[in-house]
Design a protein around this motif. Structure first.
Motif, PDB file in Angstrom:
ATOM      1  N   ASN A 161       0.832  -1.197   0.000  1.00  0.00           N
ATOM      2  CA  ASN A 161       0.000   0.000   0.000  1.00  0.00           C
ATOM      3  C   ASN A 161       0.873   1.255   0.000  1.00  0.00           C
ATOM      4  O   ASN A 161       0.633   2.212  -0.733  1.00  0.00           O
ATOM      5  CB  ASN A 161      -0.873  -0.038   1.247  1.00  0.00           C
ATOM      6  CG  ASN A 161      -2.127   0.760   1.058  1.00  0.00           C
ATOM      7  OD1 ASN A 161      -2.382   1.262  -0.036  1.00  0.00           O
ATOM      8  ND2 ASN A 161      -2.911   0.886   2.115  1.00  0.00           N
ATOM      9  N   PHE A 162       1.926   1.190   0.815  1.00  0.00           N
ATOM     10  CA  PHE A 162       2.841   2.324   0.913  1.00  0.00           C
ATOM     11  C   PHE A 162       3.561   2.547  -0.421  1.00  0.00           C
ATOM     12  O   PHE A 162       3.707   3.679  -0.883  1.00  0.00           O
ATOM     13  CB  PHE A 162       3.862   2.082   2.030  1.00  0.00           C
ATOM     14  CG  PHE A 162       4.878   3.171   2.162  1.00  0.00           C
ATOM     15  CD1 PHE A 162       4.542   4.385   2.721  1.00  0.00           C
ATOM     16  CD2 PHE A 162       6.186   2.993   1.710  1.00  0.00           C
ATOM     17  CE1 PHE A 162       5.472   5.399   2.832  1.00  0.00           C
ATOM     18  CE2 PHE A 162       7.116   4.003   1.815  1.00  0.00           C
ATOM     19  CZ  PHE A 162       6.755   5.211   2.380  1.00  0.00           C
ATOM     20  N   LEU A 163       3.982   1.452  -1.031  1.00  0.00           N
ATOM     21  CA  LEU A 163       4.692   1.569  -2.323  1.00  0.00           C
ATOM     22  C   LEU A 163       3.790   2.202  -3.375  1.00  0.00           C
ATOM     23  O   LEU A 163       4.216   3.075  -4.136  1.00  0.00           O
ATOM     24  CB  LEU A 163       5.171   0.195  -2.790  1.00  0.00           C
ATOM     25  CG  LEU A 163       6.338  -0.410  -2.003  1.00  0.00           C
ATOM     26  CD1 LEU A 163       6.693  -1.774  -2.573  1.00  0.00           C
ATOM     27  CD2 LEU A 163       7.547   0.500  -2.042  1.00  0.00           C
ATOM     28  N   ALA A 164       2.527   1.751  -3.395  1.00  0.00           N
ATOM     29  CA  ALA A 164       1.584   2.304  -4.372  1.00  0.00           C
ATOM     30  C   ALA A 164       1.374   3.794  -4.122  1.00  0.00           C
ATOM     31  O   ALA A 164       1.377   4.606  -5.050  1.00  0.00           O
ATOM     32  CB  ALA A 164       0.254   1.558  -4.289  1.00  0.00           C
ATOM     33  N   LEU A 165       1.232   4.144  -2.834  1.00  0.00           N
ATOM     34  CA  LEU A 165       1.047   5.557  -2.485  1.00  0.00           C
ATOM     35  C   LEU A 165       2.272   6.378  -2.851  1.00  0.00           C
ATOM     36  O   LEU A 165       2.168   7.513  -3.310  1.00  0.00           O
ATOM     37  CB  LEU A 165       0.773   5.700  -0.992  1.00  0.00           C
ATOM     38  CG  LEU A 165      -0.678   5.599  -0.581  1.00  0.00           C
ATOM     39  CD1 LEU A 165      -0.785   5.501   0.921  1.00  0.00           C
ATOM     40  CD2 LEU A 165      -1.447   6.819  -1.073  1.00  0.00           C
ATOM     41  N   GLN A 166       3.432   5.757  -2.641  1.00  0.00           N
ATOM     42  CA  GLN A 166       4.669   6.476  -2.966  1.00  0.00           C
ATOM     43  C   GLN A 166       4.751   6.768  -4.461  1.00  0.00           C
ATOM     44  O   GLN A 166       5.123   7.868  -4.864  1.00  0.00           O
ATOM     45  CB  GLN A 166       5.866   5.643  -2.523  1.00  0.00           C
ATOM     46  CG  GLN A 166       7.112   6.472  -2.409  1.00  0.00           C
ATOM     47  CD  GLN A 166       8.275   5.677  -1.895  1.00  0.00           C
ATOM     48  OE1 GLN A 166       8.333   4.467  -2.068  1.00  0.00           O
ATOM     49  NE2 GLN A 166       9.217   6.352  -1.263  1.00  0.00           N
ATOM     50  N   GLU A 167       4.359   5.774  -5.271  1.00  0.00           N
ATOM     51  CA  GLU A 167       4.351   5.980  -6.729  1.00  0.00           C
ATOM     52  C   GLU A 167       3.377   7.108  -7.092  1.00  0.00           C
ATOM     53  O   GLU A 167       3.698   7.990  -7.884  1.00  0.00           O
ATOM     54  CB  GLU A 167       3.991   4.668  -7.429  1.00  0.00           C
ATOM     55  CG  GLU A 167       3.488   4.791  -8.859  1.00  0.00           C
ATOM     56  CD  GLU A 167       4.479   5.441  -9.811  1.00  0.00           C
ATOM     57  OE1 GLU A 167       5.683   5.377  -9.543  1.00  0.00           O
ATOM     58  OE2 GLU A 167       4.028   6.045 -10.810  1.00  0.00           O
ATOM     59  N   GLU A 168       2.196   7.065  -6.458  1.00  0.00           N
ATOM     60  CA  GLU A 168       1.203   8.106  -6.750  1.00  0.00           C
ATOM     61  C   GLU A 168       1.726   9.485  -6.379  1.00  0.00           C
ATOM     62  O   GLU A 168       1.552  10.451  -7.121  1.00  0.00           O
ATOM     63  CB  GLU A 168      -0.101   7.830  -5.978  1.00  0.00           C
ATOM     64  CG  GLU A 168      -0.961   6.733  -6.566  1.00  0.00           C
ATOM     65  CD  GLU A 168      -1.261   6.957  -8.026  1.00  0.00           C
ATOM     66  OE1 GLU A 168      -1.878   7.966  -8.359  1.00  0.00           O
ATOM     67  OE2 GLU A 168      -0.859   6.120  -8.856  1.00  0.00           O
ATOM     68  N   LEU A 169       2.390   9.548  -5.214  1.00  0.00           N
ATOM     69  CA  LEU A 169       2.899  10.855  -4.782  1.00  0.00           C
ATOM     70  C   LEU A 169       4.067  11.323  -5.642  1.00  0.00           C
ATOM     71  O   LEU A 169       4.173  12.504  -5.959  1.00  0.00           O
ATOM     72  CB  LEU A 169       3.297  10.811  -3.311  1.00  0.00           C
ATOM     73  CG  LEU A 169       2.136  11.168  -2.389  1.00  0.00           C
ATOM     74  CD1 LEU A 169       2.412  10.767  -0.972  1.00  0.00           C
ATOM     75  CD2 LEU A 169       1.828  12.666  -2.443  1.00  0.00           C
TER      76      LEU A 169
END
Lengths: 426, 185
Positions: free
Chosen positions: B116-124
């Motif tokens: 989840n964090f990785l996906a959020l990091q990509e989005e950010l």
């Protein structure tokens, strides 16, 4: 940027128009001969030659028009590799990057994305109009590039669409294929040696001559377009090093694959790729400038604007690339500064192997698995070396740790290490 | 005959004025459009941050201060102010807070392995890029618009009609320009 696009447009229209006129004239002549042979008995033939010629040109022109209307708007296959469209969920990063470039260019462009199921890293853009355009990326390319590099590549391909290079390529491709078909049929007629063989030969010469001129013209424009797309990409991303790194990786990867089957790729198809499938030196016949030249220009840039790109391009090639009006506004735009943060290898490994690691124990298991995998690779390499040994390969250990395997078909006395460039004598 | 020539000249001048006026309007709308694009992307970032904080909270229990800083910066920046300069200053504060959050997350291996964090990091990461790109396009448009406004015959027409002026987004110090890049090697 609009200045560049306008200049591009004018050039392409001139090139395409002159090609069309040339072929209309040649084929108009043929059509005239055909019409004349049909109405052989007509009494006032001599007076009507002009009329027949005009109608011949018209017929030839109509053929071209129909061909243009039938232009295919779909991505093409390369050899036997399959192309498939991709979903937003699986390739979120790719879609994100495309949207980023659409914002950077201010065009709001959203090309369709396709994956080319191939182990050769490459990419191309195609489509008749910007709205219906698409970008195709090979599977291998997605695997080997980092985010910044991928951004550079996508920016380059989207610049091709924004600069209307894909439209031009499609039109000239259509023209070229018709003319090639005509030339081939003339040549057949001449070889058959029947009545009118001499005429066929003459027509073939005319046709081939026009074809050659147009081809060289086309290649020349195509090479410049690559540079212009590079310039646009570095201005959009503000990071020329990203594209340069990507090109460097591609060059290295493609050098490894010497046994690729080139049968199905012709020169015009070749022109649309990120780097050429068919390797040639930087001559008047090559569709792409040599990748090394492109990398050099990109890496020499100190600021990310058109003026700097033009300066570096001139220093390397002694010729102009961009129109003056495009350079007026652009000056001293700083390159994006990227600070690298190192992550512990353990965590990087966990991320690389699929993420979702909850505790330290799991990290350890993954690490063990990785060790087993490495051992397997080592064994596999040993077996491979044995097989190569039997097939007559010569192995040379380079000082930089690379093992060079030279196939028996290699004829040269000297081989250069791809990593450290050291020369070895066989 | 002289009357005709004078008339023709007047018509020519009128057409020239119309042409210049329309060109300026097109550019002005482009600038406005570019600005709204920045707002869209800023909104995207503001919407992502609560998710990020929610994901991170469980792992980074010792970094309460940083998390609060991020939330505060986000709350201030999300009240979008009409002044481009003030807004850009607020956004820069938020960028700095986010950057320190991501830098700190390097110390939490469990967090770094969270999907989840990785996906959020990509989005950010993508959103940061989009904001930067939207700003650079906005700046380019403003520069083009301003140049066109100041060039000789155009400035007379500008003084006749009401053409507003826009200010560019500026980044104060060179440190702010540095994007944090994550290296997995």
């Amino acid at each position: 940027m609009w200045e560049v696009i306008r200049k591009n447009k004018i050039k392409s229209v001139i090139a395409l128009f002159s090609m069309t006129v040339w072929y209309s004239m040649v084929y108009g002549f043929i059509c005239m001969l055909i019409i004349l042979s049909v109405f052989k008995d007509s009494a006032n033939l001599a007076q009507n030659v002009n009329f027949f010629y005009a109608s011949g040109v018209l017929v030839a022109f109509l053929i071209f028009l129909i061909q243009f209307l039938m232009l295919k708007d779909k991505p093409y296959k390369v050899g036997s590799c399959i192309i498939y469209p991709i979903g937003k969920d699986r390739y979120k990063q790719l879609y994100n990057i495309v949207e980023e470039i659409a914002i950077a260019s201010g065009t709001g462009l959203s090309p369709q994305l396709y994956i080319l199921n191939s182990d050769i890293p490459n990419a191309y853009a195609c489509g008749f109009s910007a709205k219906k355009s698409c970008v195709v990326i090979s599977k291998k390319l997605l695997e080997i590039l980092s985010r910044d590099e991928l951004q550079g590549v996508i920016a380059h391909e989207m610049s091709h669409i924004i600069n209307k290079d894909t439209t031009y390529l499609l039109c000239s491709g259509a023209l070229y294929s018709i003319s090639a078909a005509f030339s081939a049929s003339f040549l057949k007629g001449a070889k058959r040696g029947s009545r009118g063989a001499a005429g066929c030969l003459l027509l073939y010469c005319l046709s081939a001559f026009g074809q050659a001129i147009c081809f060289i013209l086309f290649m020349f424009i195509s090479r410049k377009r690559e540079y212009i797309a590079d310039a646009s990409a570095s201005v959009y991303t503000r990071y020329p090093k990203g594209l340069a790194d990507a090109l460097l990786k591609l060059e290295y990867e493609n050098d490894k694959d010497v046994f690729f089957d080139y049968d199905n790729s012709d020169s015009l198809l070749n022109a649309s790729f990120l780097i050429p499938f068919i390797k040639l030196e930087d001559s008047i016949f090559s569709t792409h400038p040599s990748t090394q030249n492109r990398i050099k220009v990109l890496l020499n840039m100190e600021t990310a604007d058109y003026r700097e790109y033009e300066k570096e391009f001139q220093r390397l090639n002694n010729q102009n690339l961009l129109p003056k009006s495009a350079l007026e506004n652009a000056k001293n735009i700083p390159i994006k500064n990227v600070k690298e943060v190192k992550i512990e290898p353990k965590i990087a490994l966990a991320c690389a192997l699929g993420g979702a690691v909850k505790d330290k124990e799991q990290v350890q298991t993954i690490k063990n698995n990785k060790e087993i995998l490495e051992q397997n690779i080592k064994k596999h390499r040993e077996v491979e070396d044995m097989v190569r040994d039997l097939a007559g390969y010569i192995a040379i250990d380079c000082e930089c740790g690379t093992k060079l395997k030279i196939p028996p078909v290699y004829k040269d006395k000297i081989v250069i290490c791809p990593h450290c460039k050291k020369k070895h004598v066989i | 005959m002289p009357i005709l020539i004078v008339l023709a000249l007047i018509v020519l001048v009128i057409f020239a004025i119309i042409g210049i006026y329309n060109g300026l309007v097109v550019l002005k709308n482009q600038v406005k459009n570019a600005y709204s694009q920045i707002e869209v992307q800023l909104k995207r970032r503001h919407d992502l941050i609560p998710n990020l904080v929610e994901t991170v909270k469980g792992y980074m229990t010792h970094e309460r201060e940083t998390l609060e800083k991020v939330i505060n910066a986000r709350n201030i920046a999300s009240k979008i102010s009409p002044d481009a300069k003030l807004q850009s200053a607020n956004e820069n504060v938020l960028s700095g807070a986010l950057k320190s959050l991501f830098a700190l997350s390097e110390n939490y291996p469990d967090l770094k392995a969270n999907q989840n964090f990785l996906a959020l990091q990509e989005e950010l990461t993508s959103t940061e890029n989009r904001i930067a790109f939207a700003r650079q396009f906005y700046n380019d448009s403003v520069m083009k618009y301003n140049t066109k406004k100041e060039v000789f015959p155009n400035n007379m027409i500008v003084s006749m009609f009401n053409f507003e002026s826009f200010s560019m987004f500026e980044i104060e110090n060179s440190e702010e320009r540095e994007n944090v890049k994550v290296n997995f090697n």
